[in-house]
Design a protein around this motif. Structure first.
Motif: not given
Ligand code: URA
Length: 211
Positions: A106, A135, A137, A194-196, A201-204
């Motif tokens: 992104r 995610m 988003a 643009a986080y949910i 958090g950040d899934a990766g």
């Molecule tokens: N990607 C993520 O890892 N977390 C989010 O909340 C949004 C996009």
């Protein structure tokens, strides 16, 4: 909020596992295991309408005709990198599926998807493609993935995500009302980055412990 293309797979086990995943104290080992387990539960629903073919077999007693899924006509497309966290869950139930990789990041300013890798297997007629990304988003990455898969002539496309934001679902529904989305939760909204929300958090980063 009602979306015609969205199925929120409601189940106490999914809710329980998701709550552990959302908890910031949960470490990568448990996070990975739970994502795999929830993906298996989502797969059960998302594959419900797959066609079956009749197969003649011999039981120990007599000949009969059973039904089987043509799993060689199924491809899983995990969106790199977090989508990899869902790959084993779906593969455990559809073990002969092929895998198509799509690397998208992104752009931090425009938030638009930028492709950096694509390797798809050949698609047969009446192929089913499951695009997976934990995610959903803004929906831009998944919308991009759908566009790419459609360029190969695939008509049956299903999306599976762990968490979804209404903004992203709307985004996909506008362009691709034919694509069904299965998710474990429709969260509240996106924040300014643009986080949910409430999200996880950040899934990766949580999967691969990169932060
Ligand atoms: N990607 C993520 O890892 N977390 C989010 O909340 C949004 C996009």
């Amino acid at each position: 909020m009602k979306f015609s293309n969205l199925t929120v797979v409601e189940h106490p086990l999914i809710k329980h596992k998701l709550t552990i995943m959302r908890n910031k104290e949960t470490g990568p080992k448990e996070f990975r295991e739970l994502l795999k387990e929830i993906t298996q539960l989502l797969t059960y629903e998302a594959t419900r309408n797959l066609p079956t073919i009749n197969v003649k077999i011999e039981t120990p007693i007599q000949t009969t005709v059973g039904e089987m899924v043509e799993d060689k006509k199924i491809t899983i497309v995990p969106i790199l990198r977090a989508g990899l966290g869902m790959m084993d869950g779906i593969l455990s139930l559809v073990p002969n599926a092929s895998i198509g990789f799509l690397g998208i990041y992104r752009d931090p300013d425009s938030l638009k998807p930028v492709e950096y890798y694509l390797k798809f297997p050949p698609f047969s007629e009446n192929h089913y493609v499951f695009i997976v990304d934990p995610m959903l988003a803004t929906g831009f990455s998944i919308r991009y993935a759908i566009k790419k898969v459609k360029e190969f002539g695939v008509k049956n496309i299903i999306v599976m995500s762990l968490l979804s934001a209404p903004e992203g679902i709307k985004n996909i529904e506008e362009d691709y009302p034919d694509v069904k989305i299965y998710t474990a939760s429709l969260d509240e909204k996106l924040n300014d980055h643009a986080y949910i929300i409430p999200g996880l958090g950040d899934a990766g980063d949580r999967l691969f412990r990169t932060k």
